[in-house]
Motif scaffolding. Structure first.
Motif, PDB file in Angstrom:
ATOM      1  N   LEU A 520      31.003  19.319  55.680  1.00  0.00           N
ATOM      2  CA  LEU A 520      31.086  19.193  57.136  1.00  0.00           C
ATOM      3  C   LEU A 520      29.910  18.446  57.750  1.00  0.00           C
ATOM      4  O   LEU A 520      29.690  18.537  58.964  1.00  0.00           O
ATOM      5  CB  LEU A 520      31.265  20.578  57.792  1.00  0.00           C
ATOM      6  CG  LEU A 520      32.322  21.478  57.134  1.00  0.00           C
ATOM      7  CD1 LEU A 520      32.508  22.752  57.948  1.00  0.00           C
ATOM      8  CD2 LEU A 520      33.636  20.746  56.964  1.00  0.00           C
ATOM      9  N   ARG A 521      29.179  17.698  56.938  1.00  0.00           N
ATOM     10  CA  ARG A 521      28.094  16.860  57.430  1.00  0.00           C
ATOM     11  C   ARG A 521      28.671  15.551  57.977  1.00  0.00           C
ATOM     12  O   ARG A 521      29.560  14.957  57.364  1.00  0.00           O
ATOM     13  CB  ARG A 521      27.096  16.589  56.310  1.00  0.00           C
ATOM     14  CG  ARG A 521      26.391  17.853  55.816  1.00  0.00           C
ATOM     15  CD  ARG A 521      25.643  17.638  54.524  1.00  0.00           C
ATOM     16  NE  ARG A 521      26.548  17.332  53.427  1.00  0.00           N
ATOM     17  CZ  ARG A 521      26.281  17.584  52.142  1.00  0.00           C
ATOM     18  NH1 ARG A 521      25.137  18.170  51.802  1.00  0.00           N
ATOM     19  NH2 ARG A 521      27.148  17.259  51.199  1.00  0.00           N
ATOM     20  N   VAL A 522      28.158  15.110  59.106  1.00  0.00           N
ATOM     21  CA  VAL A 522      28.715  13.948  59.791  1.00  0.00           C
ATOM     22  C   VAL A 522      28.276  12.657  59.100  1.00  0.00           C
ATOM     23  O   VAL A 522      27.101  12.473  58.767  1.00  0.00           O
ATOM     24  CB  VAL A 522      28.290  13.938  61.271  1.00  0.00           C
ATOM     25  CG1 VAL A 522      28.855  12.701  61.988  1.00  0.00           C
ATOM     26  CG2 VAL A 522      28.779  15.207  61.978  1.00  0.00           C
ATOM     27  N   ARG A 523      29.220  11.757  58.904  1.00  0.00           N
ATOM     28  CA  ARG A 523      28.938  10.475  58.266  1.00  0.00           C
ATOM     29  C   ARG A 523      28.229   9.533  59.238  1.00  0.00           C
ATOM     30  O   ARG A 523      28.291   9.722  60.457  1.00  0.00           O
ATOM     31  CB  ARG A 523      30.241   9.845  57.783  1.00  0.00           C
ATOM     32  CG  ARG A 523      30.990  10.729  56.795  1.00  0.00           C
ATOM     33  CD  ARG A 523      32.267  10.077  56.307  1.00  0.00           C
ATOM     34  NE  ARG A 523      33.003  10.987  55.434  1.00  0.00           N
ATOM     35  CZ  ARG A 523      32.742  11.192  54.142  1.00  0.00           C
ATOM     36  NH1 ARG A 523      31.738  10.532  53.580  1.00  0.00           N
ATOM     37  NH2 ARG A 523      33.456  12.038  53.438  1.00  0.00           N
ATOM     38  N   ASP A 524      27.586   8.518  58.692  1.00  0.00           N
ATOM     39  CA  ASP A 524      26.840   7.577  59.536  1.00  0.00           C
ATOM     40  C   ASP A 524      27.524   6.222  59.675  1.00  0.00           C
ATOM     41  O   ASP A 524      26.980   5.308  60.302  1.00  0.00           O
ATOM     42  CB  ASP A 524      25.415   7.394  59.023  1.00  0.00           C
ATOM     43  CG  ASP A 524      25.353   6.717  57.660  1.00  0.00           C
ATOM     44  OD1 ASP A 524      26.418   6.378  57.099  1.00  0.00           O
ATOM     45  OD2 ASP A 524      24.233   6.523  57.154  1.00  0.00           O
ATOM     46  N   GLY A 525      28.711   6.054  59.081  1.00  0.00           N
ATOM     47  CA  GLY A 525      29.434   4.792  59.155  1.00  0.00           C
ATOM     48  C   GLY A 525      28.930   3.733  58.203  1.00  0.00           C
ATOM     49  O   GLY A 525      29.454   2.615  58.166  1.00  0.00           O
TER      50      GLY A 525
END
Length: 568
Positions: A520-525
């Motif tokens: 559930l860690r947000v990606r950075d693109g």
């Protein structure tokens, strides 16, 4: 060290949780159990001290009430013949668990096994999710002193299928019954749907009364279960009426993006709250993607026209919106009382109120839906893909008066819709409600299942068990017979059942719409992660669960809390 009693220009803590709803309350409980961690829980709504939150039938006075509901509306929807819908979201401690239908439903084992395949992480399999359900469950059938035969029957499930008795999330049977609902259950069995005593064993196929999150006739919300018992912890602070306006994101010397905190409007001040360990978004499938987008995390094609610098171009933020659309078929009946006429007179309402006052039972203890059924829209369907919510009442639309005649409503929803919608901010202003476009019934498959479900409802109602009540179809109307007529009728009478998910979905690294990884860690693109930022709410579901979504959200939070404690 305790947090300051009043907000100041700048505050530093270890953990910031945005949103004191279903997930946020559990996260605050679990993270603050480590007394070395300073935890700040932010809630944009107020306290859950409104009486109607706690009386089960009070959802009628909470939904559509600016005190407890964000009062969102969807955009006009082509699948609903141009209609827009009221879209309730909790605006209070406990979030949607303070205004929802209180139904305890895990979903199907296949839902979670599909998540495991989708993410490549077996941690999301049914076998690995079940312990996280049990960790907070307090099931009435395992109470000390429960009926011996019933306890023995439920003890039989303590193997592959189990329930918990030591957690905070209370599950009880409903405290009323209705002749017309008993007859519908018999009719469903006559139509080939088996009786079901437990919808939460991994395969929920069958018909029976829902179990509910109540305690002795009162609503049991996430704030009561997880937050209020630990409010006195010196390392836990809760701010209500605290609006998170944007995330504090910055790149380090190595170019990596990190979340350092949250900007908050609280007590008339603009406050910057800094997090030493992590920021966790638990603002729900509408609130979390909106906050990410305002902060520059989302589809560049949406953000740039609004003048928002795109820090992480993530096309999935606000995409993949899924919801359960219920088609509300109404049948007029004779020879029995329903809530329509039972509550029509002043004397009738007084009797209902007195019954609740004395026994905490009767119509005021009602969940919005009492009887449920899970079945297949067609014999060839590989699994139960329909859920019925059956009610001893009828009305034109939520918030409208009950009909002046006795009737029941058989609402049916497609559990696994293929339609996908979007949530996007309309401006950089936090005060402006987002644009919610579910795009219901936008696929041929969903239209086909809608037609099949209406035909199945008619088949059930035609069974001998309901014949004594002479049911007459009021909605959609027996004159509508061909597929095109029924699709249009579904668009005319269907409404949300308040289960938005999927707008910050987890997935593999090569999934272009994945917003978070399997932890559930947000990606950075750019193939990495935004440091110290996680999403923990129903938005992370890649596909919607086969049933009501509140308790699966608690399971997600239980699992995530364990990861956060281990990883930060």
């Amino acid at each position: 060290m305790a947090l300051p009693d009043a907000p100041v220009a700048s505050v530093e803590v270890d953990h910031i949780i945005v949103g004191a709803g279903t997930a946020g309350c559990l996260l605050a409980n679990r993270l603050s159990a480590d007394r070395q961690r300073q935890v700040l829980l932010l809630e944009a709504g107020g306290r859950d001290d409104y009486l109607w939150i706690h009386i089960p039938v009070g959802y009628l006075y909470c939904i559509g009430n600016p005190r407890t509901d964000w009062l969102y509306q969807t955009e006009p929807d082509a699948g609903l013949n141009g209609r827009h819908l009221r879209y309730p979201r909790g605006k209070v401690l406990g979030g949607c668990s303070s205004i929802n239908g209180m139904i305890y439903m895990r979903g199907q084992a296949r839902d979670y096994d599909a998540w495991a395949r989708h993410t490549g992480d077996d941690e999301w399999s049914w076998a690995r999710c079940l312990p996280d359900f049990l960790a907070h469950e307090d099931h009435h059938r395992l109470d000390a002193g429960a009926d011996g035969a019933e306890a023995a029957e439920w003890a039989r499930w303590h193997g592959h299928h189990r329930h918990g008795s030591t957690g905070e999330w209370r599950v009880e049977r409903q405290r009323l019954r209705w002749d017309i609902l008993d007859a519908f259950a018999q009719a469903a069995q006559q139509a080939g749907i088996p009786a079901c005593a437990d919808f939460n064993r991994g395969n929920n196929e069958g018909v029976g009364y829902f179990e509910v999150n109540q305690r002795r006739g009162w609503r049991w919300n996430a704030a009561k279960a997880f937050l209020h018992p630990v409010r006195q912890r010196p390392n836990l602070r809760v701010w209500t009426r605290a609006h998170a306006t944007r995330l504090l994101l910055a790149r380090g010397a190595d170019g990596a993006l990190r979340c350092h905190g949250v900007e908050v409007i609280h007590a008339g001040q603009r406050v910057q709250v800094r997090a030493h360990r992590e920021v966790t978004l638990a603002a729900g499938a509408i609130g979390s993607p909106a906050l990410l987008q305002r902060s520059g995390v989302g589809p560049a094609t949406w953000l740039q026209p609004l003048g928002i610098e795109t820090l992480a171009d993530l096309p999935g933020v606000g995409a993949n919106l899924q919801d359960h659309l219920q088609i509300r078929a109404v049948y007029r009946v004779q020879g029995t009382r329903t809530l329509n006429t039972l509550s029509a007179s002043l004397w009738g309402r007084l009797r209902i109120g007195l019954q609740y006052l004395l026994t905490r039972s009767g119509p005021m203890s009602m969940a919005p839906s009492q009887l449920g059924a899970f079945t297949r829209s067609h014999p060839d369907a590989p699994w139960p893909n329909l859920e019925y919510h059956v009610q001893p009442l009828s009305l034109d639309a939520f918030g409208k008066p009950l009909h002046p005649f006795d009737a029941f409503t058989a609402s049916v929803c497609h559990l696994n819709p293929s339609s996908r919608g979007t949530v996007r901010i309309r401006s950089p202003r936090w005060e402006d409600a987002p644009v919610i476009a579910p795009q219901y019934l936008s696929t041929e498959e969903d239209q086909r299942v809608a037609v099949q479900s209406l035909r199945l409802t008619r088949h059930i109602v035609a069974q001998p068990a309901l014949a004594p009540f002479r049911p007459q179809e009021v909605k959609p109307g027996a004159q509508l017979q061909d597929d095109a007529e029924l699709v249009r009728a579904a668009g005319d009478i269907a409404t949300t059942i308040f289960h938005p998910v999927g707008t910050t979905a987890m997935g593999r690294d090569d999934d272009p719409l994945a917003v978070t990884d399997s932890h559930l860690r947000v990606r950075d693109g750019r193939g990495g992660r935004i440091g110290a930022l996680r999403v923990v709410d129903a938005g992370i579901m890649p596909t919607i669960t086969s049933g009501n979504t509140n308790s699966p959200t608690l399971m997600i939070a239980e699992k995530a809390a364990r990861w956060i404690l281990r990883e930060t």
